[in-house]
Scaffold this active site. Structure first.
Site, mmCIF file in Angstrom:
data_model
loop_
_atom_site.group_PDB
_atom_site.id
_atom_site.type_symbol
_atom_site.label_atom_id
_atom_site.label_comp_id
_atom_site.label_asym_id
_atom_site.label_seq_id
_atom_site.Cartn_x
_atom_site.Cartn_y
_atom_site.Cartn_z
ATOM 1 C CG ASN A 117 28.672 54.000 -45.036
ATOM 2 O OD1 ASN A 117 28.694 55.170 -45.347
ATOM 3 N ND2 ASN A 117 29.723 53.368 -44.560
ATOM 4 C CB ILE A 118 22.612 54.264 -42.252
ATOM 5 C CG1 ILE A 118 22.374 55.353 -43.320
ATOM 6 C CG2 ILE A 118 21.967 54.650 -40.919
ATOM 7 C CD1 ILE A 118 20.925 55.503 -43.754
ATOM 8 C CD GLU A 136 27.529 50.336 -52.363
ATOM 9 O OE1 GLU A 136 27.256 50.610 -51.168
ATOM 10 O OE2 GLU A 136 28.595 49.781 -52.703
ATOM 11 C CB CYS A 142 25.678 46.605 -52.518
ATOM 12 S SG CYS A 142 25.378 47.347 -50.896
HETATM 13 N N1 THU Z 1 30.060 49.748 -47.076
HETATM 14 C C1 THU Z 1 29.223 50.361 -47.967
HETATM 15 O O1 THU Z 1 28.492 51.300 -47.618
HETATM 16 N N2 THU Z 1 29.223 49.905 -49.246
HETATM 17 C C2 THU Z 1 30.005 48.876 -49.692
HETATM 18 O O2 THU Z 1 29.809 48.399 -50.791
HETATM 19 C C3 THU Z 1 31.080 48.362 -48.835
HETATM 20 C C4 THU Z 1 30.886 48.596 -47.387
HETATM 21 C C5 THU Z 1 30.072 50.247 -45.688
HETATM 22 C C6 THU Z 1 29.436 49.360 -44.685
HETATM 23 C C7 THU Z 1 30.110 49.814 -43.398
HETATM 24 O O3 THU Z 1 29.391 50.928 -42.888
HETATM 25 C C8 THU Z 1 31.487 50.295 -43.853
HETATM 26 O O4 THU Z 1 31.391 50.444 -45.268
HETATM 27 C C9 THU Z 1 32.616 49.337 -43.514
HETATM 28 O O5 THU Z 1 32.303 48.051 -43.903
#
Ligand code: THU
Length: 131
Positions: free
Chosen positions: A43-44, A56, A90
């Site tokens: 996640n970015i 994802e 996602c």
């Molecule tokens: N996040 C993901 O990377 N994937 C998911 O399926 C759920 C949420 C991240 C987004 C954000 O950076 C952090 O988790 C909190 O929501």
């Protein structure tokens, strides 16, 4: 299965690369192509919060932008007590690029794992067949 163990390790290792200065909630992904190549995703986040890209989708967009179109497995890892649950956006992206029967392995801390498929994560999905 040995390969799956390695894919899980790749997703867990990705957690260290997550850019999460706002949520402090790292997520890691390992997307596996049909011929066994792996793409890591994290996640970015952004100071403009809504621009955040999930782990994802980062993995999918990296792979698709390199020309990949066929996938066999996705692993998603979080530092969560229960296996992490992918967000709705996602799930829709998984449904765009993957067979509904493709396995998705969800991983939490302490090795807690849940095995699902793309269609279990997003039943009755909107696809190109609906256009
Ligand atoms: N996040 C993901 O990377 N994937 C998911 O399926 C759920 C949420 C991240 C987004 C954000 O950076 C952090 O988790 C909190 O929501």
């Amino acid at each position: 299965m040995q390969a799956k163990k390695e894919w899980i390790e790749i997703a867990v290792a990705a957690l260290d690369q997550a850019y999460v200065p706002y949520s402090h909630f790292p997520v890691g992904a390992c997307l596996v192509t049909a011929d066994g190549k792996t793409y890591q995703g994290v996640n970015i986040e952004n100071a403009s919060f809504g621009l955040t890209n999930c782990a994802e989708r980062t993995a999918f967009f990296k792979a698709v932008s390199e020309g990949e179109r066929n996938f066999q497995h996705l692993v998603v890892a979080g530092h969560t007590p229960e296996p992490i649950s992918p967000c709705g956006a996602c799930r829709q992206v998984m449904s765009e690029f993957c067979d509904p029967s493709m396995p998705v392995t969800l991983v939490g801390d302490e090795g807690v794992i849940k095995e699902m498929t793309v269609s279990q994560l997003l039943p009755y999905s909107f696809t190109d067949k609906d256009l």
